[in-house]
Design a protein around this motif. Structure first.
Motif, mmCIF file in Angstrom:
data_model
loop_
_atom_site.group_PDB
_atom_site.id
_atom_site.type_symbol
_atom_site.label_atom_id
_atom_site.label_comp_id
_atom_site.label_asym_id
_atom_site.label_seq_id
_atom_site.Cartn_x
_atom_site.Cartn_y
_atom_site.Cartn_z
ATOM 1 N N ALA A 180 -16.604 55.125 -48.783
ATOM 2 C CA ALA A 180 -15.263 55.036 -48.701
ATOM 3 C C ALA A 180 -14.645 54.093 -47.754
ATOM 4 N N LEU A 181 -15.391 54.067 -46.407
ATOM 5 C CA LEU A 181 -14.891 53.415 -45.394
ATOM 6 C C LEU A 181 -14.941 51.678 -45.688
ATOM 7 N N LYS A 182 -16.059 51.540 -46.663
ATOM 8 C CA LYS A 182 -16.237 50.162 -46.912
ATOM 9 C C LYS A 182 -15.223 49.543 -48.101
ATOM 10 N N ALA A 183 -14.542 50.688 -48.824
ATOM 11 C CA ALA A 183 -13.490 50.361 -49.535
ATOM 12 C C ALA A 183 -12.109 50.275 -49.067
ATOM 13 N N GLU A 184 -12.101 50.897 -47.792
ATOM 14 C CA GLU A 184 -10.860 50.792 -47.301
ATOM 15 C C GLU A 184 -10.932 49.502 -46.076
ATOM 16 N N ALA A 185 -11.913 49.045 -46.021
ATOM 17 C CA ALA A 185 -12.039 48.037 -44.805
ATOM 18 C C ALA A 185 -11.208 46.965 -44.858
ATOM 19 N N ILE A 186 -10.819 46.360 -43.852
ATOM 20 C CA ILE A 186 -9.913 45.237 -43.740
ATOM 21 C C ILE A 186 -10.800 44.006 -43.806
ATOM 22 N N ASP A 187 -10.668 43.071 -44.940
ATOM 23 C CA ASP A 187 -11.109 41.797 -45.020
ATOM 24 C C ASP A 187 -10.397 40.674 -44.023
ATOM 25 N N ILE A 188 -10.984 40.575 -42.774
ATOM 26 C CA ILE A 188 -10.268 39.579 -41.918
ATOM 27 C C ILE A 188 -10.401 38.369 -42.329
ATOM 28 N N THR A 189 -11.001 37.817 -43.269
ATOM 29 C CA THR A 189 -11.158 36.557 -43.812
ATOM 30 C C THR A 189 -9.951 36.078 -44.800
ATOM 31 N N LEU A 190 -8.954 37.256 -45.404
ATOM 32 C CA LEU A 190 -8.046 36.995 -46.299
ATOM 33 C C LEU A 190 -6.857 36.420 -45.344
ATOM 34 N N PRO A 191 -6.073 35.507 -45.991
ATOM 35 C CA PRO A 191 -4.981 35.010 -45.259
ATOM 36 C C PRO A 191 -4.093 36.210 -44.739
ATOM 37 N N GLY A 192 -3.219 36.118 -43.797
ATOM 38 C CA GLY A 192 -2.468 37.107 -43.325
ATOM 39 C C GLY A 192 -1.129 36.985 -43.796
ATOM 40 N N THR A 193 -0.308 37.784 -43.513
ATOM 41 C CA THR A 193 0.997 37.824 -44.075
ATOM 42 C C THR A 193 1.997 36.868 -43.368
ATOM 43 N N ARG A 194 2.609 35.874 -44.094
ATOM 44 C CA ARG A 194 3.101 34.703 -43.444
ATOM 45 C C ARG A 194 4.595 35.271 -43.105
ATOM 46 N N ARG A 195 4.880 34.770 -41.582
ATOM 47 C CA ARG A 195 6.110 35.248 -41.404
ATOM 48 C C ARG A 195 7.036 33.799 -40.943
ATOM 49 N N LEU A 196 7.921 33.490 -41.562
ATOM 50 C CA LEU A 196 8.644 32.164 -41.613
ATOM 51 C C LEU A 196 9.405 32.228 -40.111
ATOM 52 N N THR A 197 9.161 30.998 -39.645
ATOM 53 C CA THR A 197 9.968 30.972 -38.384
ATOM 54 C C THR A 197 11.241 30.311 -38.693
ATOM 55 N N GLY A 198 12.170 31.059 -38.026
ATOM 56 C CA GLY A 198 13.498 30.640 -38.391
ATOM 57 C C GLY A 198 13.826 29.007 -37.701
ATOM 58 N N ALA A 199 15.117 28.664 -38.114
ATOM 59 C CA ALA A 199 15.440 27.555 -37.749
ATOM 60 C C ALA A 199 16.942 27.288 -37.524
ATOM 61 N N GLU A 200 17.389 26.287 -36.808
ATOM 62 C CA GLU A 200 18.766 26.203 -36.708
ATOM 63 C C GLU A 200 19.322 25.605 -37.908
ATOM 64 N N HIS A 201 20.569 26.490 -38.380
ATOM 65 C CA HIS A 201 21.198 25.808 -39.631
ATOM 66 C C HIS A 201 21.737 24.260 -39.160
ATOM 67 N N PRO A 202 21.692 23.530 -40.028
ATOM 68 C CA PRO A 202 22.043 22.097 -39.834
ATOM 69 C C PRO A 202 23.512 22.058 -39.239
ATOM 70 N N ILE A 203 24.427 22.906 -39.486
ATOM 71 C CA ILE A 203 25.728 22.638 -38.670
ATOM 72 C C ILE A 203 25.363 23.107 -37.137
ATOM 73 N N THR A 204 24.839 24.192 -36.814
ATOM 74 C CA THR A 204 24.483 24.683 -35.547
ATOM 75 C C THR A 204 23.875 23.419 -34.942
ATOM 76 N N ARG A 205 22.767 22.966 -35.544
ATOM 77 C CA ARG A 205 22.084 21.699 -34.977
ATOM 78 C C ARG A 205 23.025 20.604 -34.547
ATOM 79 N N THR A 206 23.820 20.187 -35.707
ATOM 80 C CA THR A 206 24.741 18.989 -35.338
ATOM 81 C C THR A 206 25.844 19.187 -34.388
ATOM 82 N N MET A 207 26.396 20.517 -34.436
ATOM 83 C CA MET A 207 27.428 20.989 -33.275
ATOM 84 C C MET A 207 26.253 20.873 -31.866
ATOM 85 N N ASN A 208 25.327 21.110 -31.888
ATOM 86 C CA ASN A 208 24.702 21.267 -30.739
ATOM 87 C C ASN A 208 24.307 19.996 -30.040
#
Ligand code: DAH
Length: 368
Positions: free
Chosen positions: A102-130
């Motif tokens: 059962a442990l094997k069935a539950e085990a985490i496969d660390i070679t799988l790709p992780g959950t990707r979190r997108l990095t935020g970015a400045e809105h083009p208006i904010t960027r231009t204003m800055n």
């Protein structure tokens, strides 16, 4: 696996005891390794530690009783050690939940790709204003802000708009409802430009002033490819002794070169704003054709980009009500105001102003 029955012990010397207990320990470990479910764990507990039929109980009953008195101590020590081992195995099985499979069935496969979190970015208006603000900050300007819900006084009256001026009409300005009993100057509206922050700044501090004010403004305009009822401006104000139109020209020429590249030329066209005198529209040489003439500049080679002028003495007079140092005989100044969307559209080649406000990730992710 089923464990062998507990044999009878015939020899009680250390070697015989070690061997007998080692065999039991090996059996216990082997059983514990195959525990796959809660029921297995409970069966293990009963088999080894059960009060009546447990194997340890059997060992203590048979071996201890059969042992000659001089061997009882050595046997007891080994018995206690084995009991600890078995209890440890049980604890581990309980804590670890199900066993191997059962442990094997539950085990985490660390070679799988992780959950990707997108990095935020400045809105083009904010960027231009800055970026615009940054150009002026490098010249020693400070940065200020003001309220988006503004009074008629700051938005219009103190900016020298006469009472019947068409901009005051609700055709052009979004006003807060239900204020008819207030004096006109106190009525609230959504600011139509960032210019009222000029007055708020001057009321707060005597000259010299050098400030840029980025912010959102609202107009009762129908939306089309180049108009939006919400857009952004960067306002500028410079007041000191001996500020001249040459200072205005030099400052804005520098700013346009910083924003669009050093090859860009500027020219100043006579214009009108209630709060500046004289007033000018600033045009830059077309950044698309270099000034030769193209569709973007309607074959003229020039693109109109912002308004500016020398601060009207009437505006200083309003400021002087709170800060007497704004005496038009002692000081002078220039002001300018530019539309951020228009500049961003030119810089990034965007043809629809609505793209800035639609929240479509396919558009926005281009600016990461
Ligand atoms: N407030 C003007 C507008 O919204 C832009 C502007 C023009 C601002 C000239 C200024 C200025 O400070 O001097 O259209």
């Amino acid at each position: 696996m089923t464990n062998e029955a507990i044999p009878n012990l015939t020899a009680f010397d250390d070697t015989a005891l070690d061997k007998a207990f080692a065999a039991l320990e090996a059996q216990a470990r082997e059983s514990a390794a195959g525990l796959d479910s809660e029921a297995d764990v409970e069966a293990f507990r009963l088999e080894w530690l059960g009060r009546k039929q447990g194997r340890l109980n059997e060992v203590s009953g048979r071996w201890l009783k059969a042992a000659p008195p001089e061997a009882k101590k050595a046997l007891g020590v080994r018995f206690n050690a084995l009991k600890e081992v078995v209890e440890g195995l049980l604890d581990a099985a309980l804590a670890g939940g199900p066993g191997d499979a059962a442990l094997k069935a539950e085990a985490i496969d660390i070679t799988l790709p992780g959950t990707r979190r997108l990095t935020g970015a400045e809105h083009p208006i904010t960027r231009t204003m800055n970026e615009i603000v940054g150009v002026f900050a490098a010249l020693g300007y400070s940065v200020g802000v003001g309220p988006e819900v503004e009074t008629d006084y700051y938005n219009f009256e103190s900016m020298n708009f006469p009472p019947g001026h068409p901009a005051r009409d609700t055709q052009d300005t979004l006003v807060v409802a239900g204020q008819d009993r207030k004096p006109l100057r106190d009525r609230l509206l959504l600011r139509t430009h960032t210019s009222p922050v000029q007055m708020r700044t001057m009321e707060q501090q005597p000259p010299p002033v050098r400030i840029v004010i980025p912010g959102k403004v609202h107009r009762n305009d129908a939306a089309d490819a180049t108009h939006s009822p919400i857009f952004h401006q960067v306002e500028g104000l410079c007041v000191d002794a001996n500020i001249t139109f040459s200072d205005l020209k030099g400052t804005l020429d520098h700013a346009m070169k910083a924003l669009f590249g050093s090859a860009v030329k500027t020219r100043f066209f006579p214009s009108f704003f209630p709060f500046t005198e004289p007033s000018a529209d600033v045009q830059i040489s077309c950044i698309f054709c270099g000034g030769k003439g193209c569709r973007k500049c309607k074959q003229s080679g020039w693109i109109e980009l912002l308004g500016c002028g020398m601060v009207d003495p009437a505006v200083f007079a309003f400021a002087a009500e709170k800060q007497p140092a704004y005496d038009a005989k002692q000081i002078s100044g220039f002001a300018f105001g530019m539309g951020v969307e228009r500049i961003a559209m030119m810089k990034y080649g965007i043809s629809e102003i609505g793209s800035f406000f639609a929240g479509d990730m396919r558009f926005l992710s281009q600016f990461v």
